[in-house]
Each structure stands twice: as structure tokens, then as C-alpha cells.
Design a protein around this motif. Structure first.
Motif, PDB file in Angstrom:
ATOM      1  N   ARG A 247       8.681   0.170   7.092  1.00  0.00           N
ATOM      2  CA  ARG A 247       7.997  -0.101   8.259  1.00  0.00           C
ATOM      3  C   ARG A 247       6.866  -1.135   8.150  1.00  0.00           C
ATOM      4  N   LEU A 248       6.772  -1.717   6.886  1.00  0.00           N
ATOM      5  CA  LEU A 248       5.781  -2.459   6.594  1.00  0.00           C
ATOM      6  C   LEU A 248       6.330  -3.998   7.011  1.00  0.00           C
ATOM      7  N   GLN A 249       5.461  -4.472   8.294  1.00  0.00           N
ATOM      8  CA  GLN A 249       5.687  -5.846   8.647  1.00  0.00           C
ATOM      9  C   GLN A 249       4.549  -6.563   8.483  1.00  0.00           C
ATOM     10  N   LYS A 250       4.885  -7.962   8.706  1.00  0.00           N
ATOM     11  CA  LYS A 250       3.928  -8.987   8.481  1.00  0.00           C
ATOM     12  C   LYS A 250       2.546  -8.669   8.987  1.00  0.00           C
ATOM     13  N   LYS A 251       2.577  -8.184  10.414  1.00  0.00           N
ATOM     14  CA  LYS A 251       1.323  -7.975  10.885  1.00  0.00           C
ATOM     15  C   LYS A 251       0.539  -6.854   9.985  1.00  0.00           C
ATOM     16  N   ASN A 252       1.305  -5.819   9.508  1.00  0.00           N
ATOM     17  CA  ASN A 252       0.511  -4.795   8.751  1.00  0.00           C
ATOM     18  C   ASN A 252       0.049  -5.337   7.508  1.00  0.00           C
ATOM     19  N   ILE A 253       0.848  -6.013   6.931  1.00  0.00           N
ATOM     20  CA  ILE A 253       0.471  -6.734   5.485  1.00  0.00           C
ATOM     21  C   ILE A 253      -1.073  -7.638   5.923  1.00  0.00           C
ATOM     22  N   GLN A 254      -0.976  -8.423   7.012  1.00  0.00           N
ATOM     23  CA  GLN A 254      -2.152  -9.215   7.067  1.00  0.00           C
ATOM     24  C   GLN A 254      -3.371  -8.150   7.504  1.00  0.00           C
ATOM     25  N   GLU A 255      -3.271  -6.903   8.128  1.00  0.00           N
ATOM     26  CA  GLU A 255      -4.309  -6.021   8.328  1.00  0.00           C
ATOM     27  C   GLU A 255      -4.856  -5.471   6.847  1.00  0.00           C
ATOM     28  N   LEU A 256      -3.892  -5.077   6.129  1.00  0.00           N
ATOM     29  CA  LEU A 256      -4.304  -4.601   4.467  1.00  0.00           C
ATOM     30  C   LEU A 256      -4.859  -5.868   4.060  1.00  0.00           C
ATOM     31  N   LYS A 257      -4.599  -7.030   4.102  1.00  0.00           N
ATOM     32  CA  LYS A 257      -5.232  -8.247   3.391  1.00  0.00           C
ATOM     33  C   LYS A 257      -6.466  -8.290   4.082  1.00  0.00           C
ATOM     34  N   ARG A 258      -6.990  -8.017   5.306  1.00  0.00           N
ATOM     35  CA  ARG A 258      -8.261  -8.043   5.859  1.00  0.00           C
ATOM     36  C   ARG A 258      -9.059  -6.938   5.236  1.00  0.00           C
ATOM     37  N   ILE A 259      -8.371  -5.969   4.960  1.00  0.00           N
ATOM     38  CA  ILE A 259      -9.223  -4.816   4.620  1.00  0.00           C
ATOM     39  C   ILE A 259      -9.752  -5.299   3.178  1.00  0.00           C
ATOM     40  N   THR A 260      -8.735  -5.578   2.479  1.00  0.00           N
ATOM     41  CA  THR A 260      -9.202  -5.985   0.827  1.00  0.00           C
ATOM     42  C   THR A 260     -10.051  -7.381   1.005  1.00  0.00           C
TER      43      THR A 260
ATOM     44  N   SER B 116      -5.721   4.978   4.530  1.00  0.00           N
ATOM     45  CA  SER B 116      -5.164   5.832   6.131  1.00  0.00           C
ATOM     46  C   SER B 116      -4.323   4.902   6.817  1.00  0.00           C
ATOM     47  N   TYR B 117      -4.600   3.674   6.753  1.00  0.00           N
ATOM     48  CA  TYR B 117      -3.602   2.859   7.319  1.00  0.00           C
ATOM     49  C   TYR B 117      -2.124   2.909   6.954  1.00  0.00           C
ATOM     50  N   VAL B 118      -2.111   2.868   5.526  1.00  0.00           N
ATOM     51  CA  VAL B 118      -0.696   3.005   4.886  1.00  0.00           C
ATOM     52  C   VAL B 118      -0.147   4.463   5.162  1.00  0.00           C
TER      53      VAL B 118
ATOM     54  N   LEU C 175      -1.742  -3.287  -2.792  1.00  0.00           N
ATOM     55  CA  LEU C 175      -1.316  -4.318  -1.897  1.00  0.00           C
ATOM     56  C   LEU C 175      -0.216  -5.093  -2.476  1.00  0.00           C
ATOM     57  N   ASP C 176      -0.250  -5.798  -3.578  1.00  0.00           N
ATOM     58  CA  ASP C 176       0.893  -6.354  -4.235  1.00  0.00           C
ATOM     59  C   ASP C 176       2.122  -5.379  -4.296  1.00  0.00           C
ATOM     60  N   ALA C 177       2.159  -4.317  -4.630  1.00  0.00           N
ATOM     61  CA  ALA C 177       3.043  -3.365  -4.811  1.00  0.00           C
ATOM     62  C   ALA C 177       3.520  -3.058  -3.636  1.00  0.00           C
TER      63      ALA C 177
END
Length: 228
Positions: free
Chosen positions: A103-116, A140-142, A187-189
Motif C-alpha cells: 500500500r506504500l505509494q509515492k505520497k506515503n514515501i514523501q510523508e515519511l521522508k518529511r518526518i525523517t 504510527s503512520y506506517v 525508510l530505505d527498507a
């Protein structure tokens, strides 16, 4: 009829409970400390009944304990409590992270990058409390991406316990940078979408705490057989 926007305001008791949680997490109020209704009512300029409601909220979240004829105290975390939280986090998060992969889409990756990226900024400030808050956001997001309503519900019910548990970790990480690095590796994983890598990263992230905080595995290996 024009549309109107409404701001949902928490009840006063919930707002005070939130402030008390923050004071505990900031170590302004300590584990085992007695909480006096009269003093808190004066501090927050509210009635004692409002304070009682706030303390009931914290008791439900297992952050305080009420002792008959003795009063209300901030709960202390035992090694058993910490071990159980570690075990629950490993079980829940390993499964949730794996279920989140498809279910991990580009927008989700971007949000996790924003948090990191926010974490990276807090590394420079040396602020553990903010790093721990961001850790909760990341995990929690994941977990929410897992789309498993029961896992999400159980994890949500543990949020306060997990956040309180994180208070113990600042002394076990070699630096703020190492804590941030672990999340970039997570995140890389996730980006790799390799189930085995994700599972291993999550387990390593949590079991590192087990090794450092409790020394459970090392203690078990070295513990001599008792002689009668």
C-alpha cells in the motif's frame, strides 16, 4: 446556507491530562511521584472535580495508579513492563510494516521522508523529546498504512505506554544522530519493498532497545544455573 467550519475543542479534563502527560515525558513530574488534587487544581486554576477527571483519563491509560487511602501516583515502569512493551512492539510493528508494503505509494514515501527530515533538524538541536514525538509519528503512520483495523486499534491503545517507554531510551543511544539513522534505514527498507529486509530492520530497531535497555539476551546467556 453558507458552510461553517467548526473547531473541535477537547474537554478541559482531556487538555489537562495531555499537559500532565507532557510534564511526565519532559521529566518535570517523575515516576512514583504523588499527584495531589488540591495542588493540581491550583496550578491549572480549575476545580478538583476536573482534576479528578483528568487523573481518571491517565489511570485508564495506565500512566497513573490510584491507591486506596493513599492517593494517586505516577506509575513506575518495571523491567517486566518494558519487556512486554518491547515484545508487543515487535509483534505488532513487524506485521504492520509488512502489510503496509503493497500500500506504500509515492505520497506515503514523501510523508515519511518529511518526518525523517524533521528528525534531522532535531538532531542538530539535541532534542530527545521532539525526536521521540517524531518517532511516534513515523511508526504510527506506517501502522495505519497496514489497513488492518484491529492492529491499528491495538496500536492506538498502546500509544501513551509506548511514548512513555521511549523516555527511557535517551541514555542508551550513542547520539541523536544514531537514533535518526535508524529511521532512515527503516525508510530505505520500506522503499525497497523487500519483505525480509523490512522485517529484519523493524526487529533490529526494537531489539536494539532490548539489548541496551534490559540486556535480556546477554543476561540469559551469562546467567549461571542456580545451585541448591
Amino acid at each position: 446556507m453558507g458552510t461553517e467550519s467548526f473547531i473541535v475543542q477537547k474537554p478541559l479534563s482531556e487538555l489537562i491530562a495531555d499537559q500532565l502527560k507532557r510534564k511526565i515525558w519532559n521529566k518535570e513530574i517523575h515516576f512514583g511521584e504523588r499527584l495531589l488534587e488540591s495542588e493540581l487544581a491550583e496550578t491549572f486554576d480549575v476545580s478538583r472535580s476536573t482534576i479528578r477527571e483528568a487523573l481518571r483519563i491517565l489511570e485508564i491509560e495506565e500512566l497513573v495508579v490510584s491507591k486506596a487511602r493513599k492517593g494517586t501516583y505516577v506509575a513506575s515502569f518495571t523491567e517486566k513492563d518494558l519487556t512486554e512493551i518491547i515484545e508487543l512492539r515487535t509483534l505488532i510493528e513487524a506485521r504492520a510494516f509488512i502489510q503496509a508494503i503493497p500500500r506504500l505509494q509515492k505520497k506515503n514515501i514523501q510523508e515519511l521522508k518529511r518526518i525523517t527530515e524533521k528528525m534531522k533538524a532535531k538532531v542538530a538541536e539535541g532534542n530527545w523529546n521532539d525526536l521521540f514525538d517524531l518517532d511516534m509519528q513515523f511508526h504510527s503512520y506506517v501502522v495505519n498504512l497496514s489497513d488492518n483495523s484491529r492492529i491499528i486499534k491495538i496500536y492506538d491503545s498502546l500509544q501513551v505506554q509506548i511514548r512513555t517507554f521511549l523516555m527511557h531510551l535517551d541514555q542508551f543511544y550513542s547520539s541523536h544522530q544514531s537514533f535518526y539513522d535508524e529511521h532512515t534505514q527503516l525508510l530505505d527498507a520500506l522503499i525497497s519493498k523487500d519483505v525480509q529486509i523490512v522485517k529484519k530492520r523493524v526487529e533490529n530497531h526494537i531489539e536494539y532497545v532490548e539489548e541496551k535497555l534490559l540486556g535480556v539476551k546477554e543476561q540469559r546467556r551469562k546467567s549461571p544455573v542456580s545451585k541448591v
